[in-house]
Design a protein around this motif. Structure first.
Motif, PDB file in Angstrom:
ATOM      1  N   THR A   1      -6.751   4.349  -9.765  1.00 11.46           N
ATOM      2  CA  THR A   1      -6.383   2.911  -8.954  1.00 11.46           C
ATOM      3  C   THR A   1      -6.198   2.198  -9.921  1.00 11.46           C
TER       4      THR A   1
ATOM      5  N   ASP B   1      -4.818  -2.150  -0.331  1.00 11.21           N
ATOM      6  CA  ASP B   1      -6.071  -1.853  -0.261  1.00 11.21           C
ATOM      7  C   ASP B   1      -6.081  -1.415  -1.757  1.00 11.21           C
ATOM      8  N   LEU B   2      -7.276  -1.428  -2.171  1.00 12.17           N
ATOM      9  CA  LEU B   2      -7.996  -1.298  -3.873  1.00 12.17           C
ATOM     10  C   LEU B   2      -8.041   0.361  -4.258  1.00 12.17           C
ATOM     11  N   SER B   3      -8.159   0.888  -2.486  1.00 20.09           N
ATOM     12  CA  SER B   3      -9.463   2.163  -3.500  1.00 20.09           C
ATOM     13  C   SER B   3      -7.641   3.134  -3.597  1.00 20.09           C
ATOM     14  N   ILE B   4      -7.015   2.999  -3.345  1.00 19.05           N
ATOM     15  CA  ILE B   4      -5.687   4.012  -3.016  1.00 19.05           C
ATOM     16  C   ILE B   4      -5.687   4.529  -4.555  1.00 19.05           C
ATOM     17  N   LYS B   5      -5.517   5.981  -4.786  1.00 13.37           N
ATOM     18  CA  LYS B   5      -5.076   6.468  -6.401  1.00 13.37           C
ATOM     19  C   LYS B   5      -3.957   6.967  -6.309  1.00 13.37           C
TER      20      LYS B   5
ATOM     21  N   ASP C   1      -8.536   0.980 -12.448  1.00 15.07           N
ATOM     22  CA  ASP C   1      -8.175   1.553 -13.553  1.00 15.07           C
ATOM     23  C   ASP C   1      -7.030   1.485 -14.692  1.00 15.07           C
TER      24      ASP C   1
ATOM     25  N   ASN D   1       0.523  -1.394   0.203  1.00 13.58           N
ATOM     26  CA  ASN D   1       0.305  -0.254  -0.070  1.00 13.58           C
ATOM     27  C   ASN D   1       0.930   1.300  -0.041  1.00 13.58           C
TER      28      ASN D   1
ATOM     29  N   LEU E   1     -11.988  -7.632  -4.658  1.00 12.46           N
ATOM     30  CA  LEU E   1     -12.693  -6.081  -4.428  1.00 12.46           C
ATOM     31  C   LEU E   1     -14.162  -7.051  -3.431  1.00 12.46           C
TER      32      LEU E   1
END
Length: 268
Positions: A189, A179-183, A192, A141, A210
């Motif tokens: 992400t 944490d796959l929400s990190i941009k 994306d 992360n 997810l």
């Protein structure tokens, strides 16, 4: 020259083992031993109480652990990890890259001859990733200076590179703390990036993670095996598709030759 006896003699004489090398540019003895793959010398240096294993070189800002990770030398990486002084997630000053990120970057740039991974990357780097993640799972992360995580860097790799070394992807996706929400700094992400690169199987695996992220992680490694199996299936599907396309192209070429021959006979 890899002579551990000479190294021990220099250590006994009180040489500065943390200083820059005089004959190899702005590197240090530990970094040189790690990059060159000399476990005996590395072990001798690590035994010294005054050694700082986290000192970077003066050119790229890489530590011994980062250099060993780049070469895919699992034995050297594990030696460094066992030393409690080693900062597993040390970030370089300029780009904020960790050893785990550098392995992911290497996956992108180890592609030669039409996106075929080099043997070193294919055989070594997956095990290095496993060792780094096992030592400190939180590394998945950490973000670089551009905001990218190790998983994002893997998804930026060419399609064939990801499929050929699927162990890297599967190891990261199996980390409970991921944490796959990190941009990143572009607002993207890992998912994306997978979509942008048209890595459909990777997109599917991330979506599965997810959707099932709240479930407890099994201890038998079944998730990793499942992901690796899917990556292998995707690779086989790609090979099958390429084979069918080549077969179709050959048939078209044969038909064109027949048509050309008929036209020639008519003109004669």
């Amino acid at each position: 020259n890899g002579n551990v006896s000479e190294v021990k003699q220099h250590l006994a004489s009180g040489v500065d083992l943390n200083g820059f090398s005089t004959c190899w540019g702005q590197t240090r003895p530990l970094i040189l031993a790690a990059a060159s793959g000399h476990p005996d010398i590395l072990a001798a240096l690590l035994e010294h109480p005054d050694l700082d294993p986290n000192l970077p070189d003066g050119m790229f800002g890489n530590t011994a652990l980062i250099e060993a990770s780049l070469t895919g030398n699992t034995d050297i990486v594990e030696l460094l990890i066992k030393d409690k002084r080693t900062n597993i997630n040390f970030q370089t000053e300029r780009s904020g890259m960790t050893a785990l990120m550098q392995v992911s970057i290497n996956l992108r740039y180890s592609c030669v001859d039409n996106n075929v991974l080099s043997q070193a990357a294919k055989n070594g780097h997956s095990r290095v990733v496993e060792a780094l993640v096992a030592a400190d799972p939180s590394g998945v992360n950490i973000q670089s200076g551009s905001g990218t995580t190790p998983l994002m860097l893997v998804t930026m790799a060419p399609n064939q590179a990801v499929l050929t070394d699927g162990g890297i992807m599967s190891t990261m996706l199996a980390v409970k703390e991921l944490d796959l929400s990190i941009k990143d700094n572009q607002g993207k992400t890992a998912l994306d990036w997978a979509r942008d690169k048209e890595l459909f199987i990777i997109e599917k695996l991330i979506l599965e993670r997810l959707n099932g992220g709240s479930e407890p992680e099994p201890e038998d490694g079944s998730i990793v095996s499942k992901l690796e199996k899917k990556l292998k299936i995707a690779e086989d599907d790609n090979k099958s598709l390429r084979s069918k396309m080549e077969e179709m192209a050959n048939k078209i070429e044969e038909q064109e030759q027949k048509i050309n021959l008929l036209n020639k006979n008519k003109s004669d």
